[in-house]
Design a protein around this motif. Structure first.
Motif, PDB file in Angstrom:
ATOM      1  N   GLN B   6       0.818  -0.927  -0.056  1.00 28.94           N
ATOM      2  CA  GLN B   6       0.040   0.088   0.033  1.00 28.94           C
ATOM      3  C   GLN B   6       0.992   1.209   0.135  1.00 28.94           C
ATOM      4  N   ASP B   8       0.666   4.359  -0.186  1.00 28.18           N
ATOM      5  CA  ASP B   8       0.360   5.530   0.361  1.00 28.18           C
ATOM      6  C   ASP B   8       0.103   5.270   1.814  1.00 28.18           C
ATOM      7  N   ILE B  11      -3.293   9.625   3.512  1.00 38.50           N
ATOM      8  CA  ILE B  11      -4.128  10.210   2.726  1.00 38.50           C
ATOM      9  C   ILE B  11      -5.046  11.192   3.127  1.00 38.50           C
ATOM     10  N   LEU B  21      -7.646   4.518  -2.967  1.00 39.12           N
ATOM     11  CA  LEU B  21      -6.692   3.917  -2.155  1.00 39.12           C
ATOM     12  C   LEU B  21      -6.059   2.777  -2.851  1.00 39.12           C
ATOM     13  N   ASN B  75      -7.411  -1.812  -6.276  1.00 39.82           N
ATOM     14  CA  ASN B  75      -7.623  -0.308  -5.817  1.00 39.82           C
ATOM     15  C   ASN B  75      -8.893  -0.121  -5.345  1.00 39.82           C
ATOM     16  N   TYR B  89      -7.063   1.626   6.272  1.00 41.69           N
ATOM     17  CA  TYR B  89      -7.562   0.734   5.572  1.00 41.69           C
ATOM     18  C   TYR B  89      -6.545  -0.151   5.122  1.00 41.69           C
ATOM     19  N   THR B 106      -3.520   2.280   5.155  1.00 42.51           N
ATOM     20  CA  THR B 106      -3.262   3.680   4.513  1.00 42.51           C
ATOM     21  C   THR B 106      -4.345   4.240   5.586  1.00 42.51           C
ATOM     22  N   LEU B 108      -6.524   7.317   6.225  1.00 40.17           N
ATOM     23  CA  LEU B 108      -7.394   8.213   5.624  1.00 40.17           C
ATOM     24  C   LEU B 108      -7.700   9.443   6.644  1.00 40.17           C
TER      25      LEU B 108
END
Lengths: 115, 112
Positions: B6, B8, B11, B21, B75, B89, B106, B108
């Motif tokens: 993953q 990122d 975000i 994502l 994604n 996530y 990730t 969020l």
């Protein structure tokens, strides 16, 4: 909605104590899992079970032990807790249900702090 | 080796904006793919999964994901983010022996 329960949700104990983290599921799933998760990190599998009297160690070495005497119950025990055991412990289960195979459902987790 | 990436770590999006994502995997056979969401102090809740068939998968809470074999990607998307979507996530791939490999997650953040 999955029915998998973990107790306690939070536990703060001193070094050297013996602890047992409880995990129960009411879905009749044959497979159960324990994961360890440190803050901001991925989940690491520490134990899993394919069924009653079947347990295996996971990918991450752990000093904990598990047992599976009943289908619905998969407790994790630390004989002598240490500060390095401080983490979140997540229990999960999976089984064939309604055509969906091998989907893991997670409990709410136990956050363990060892002082 | 089997792995999930993953890219990122964090975000940030504004409420009402669209979200994507990213998840890339490395796996030898046809994978089982999953997205989970974790709110602070909670366990993981399954958002959606892909086993076979239609490569666009619909999940709960208005999320969807697209399996692209050629790009080894899965994604997660949502057309309009709500403040309650703020969470972490995780993408996961089933490794055939009922064990999962998870990405690093990730986080969020949703701006009002």
């Amino acid at each position: 909605e999955a029915d998998i329960y973990q107790t306690p949700r939070y536990l703060v104990i001193g070094t050297g104590k013996k602890i047992t983290l409880e995990c129960s599921q009411t879905m009749g799933h044959d497979k159960m899992y324990w994961y360890q998760q440190d803050p901001g990190m991925e989940l690491h599998l520490i134990h899993y079970s394919y069924g009653v009297n079947s347990t295996e160690k996971g990918d991450l070495s752990s000093e904990s032990t598990v047992s599976r005497i009943r289908t619905e119950h998969f407790p994790l025990t630390l004989e002598s807790a240490r500060p390095s055991h401080t983490s979140q412990y997540l229990c999960a289960s999976s089984g064939t249900s309604g055509g969906s195979t091998d989907t893991q459902y997670f409990g709410p987790g136990t956050r363990l702090t060892v002082l | 080796a089997q792995s999930v990436t993953q890219p990122d770590i964090h975000i940030t999006v504004s409420e009402g904006a669209s979200l994507e994502l990213r998840c890339n995997y490395s796996y030898g056979a046809t994978p089982y793919l999953f997205w989970y969401v974790q709110s602070p102090g909670q366990g993981l809740q399954l958002l959606l999964k892909y086993f076979s068939g239609d490569t666009l998968v619909q999940g709960i809470k208005g999320f969807e994901a697209e399996f692209k074999r050629s790009q080894s990607s899965f994604n997660l998307r949502k057309p309009s983010v709500h403040w309650s979507d703020a969470a972490e996530y995780f993408c996961a791939v089933g490794s055939g022996t009922y064990k999962y490999i998870f990405g690093t997650g990730t986080r969020l953040k949703v701006l009002a």
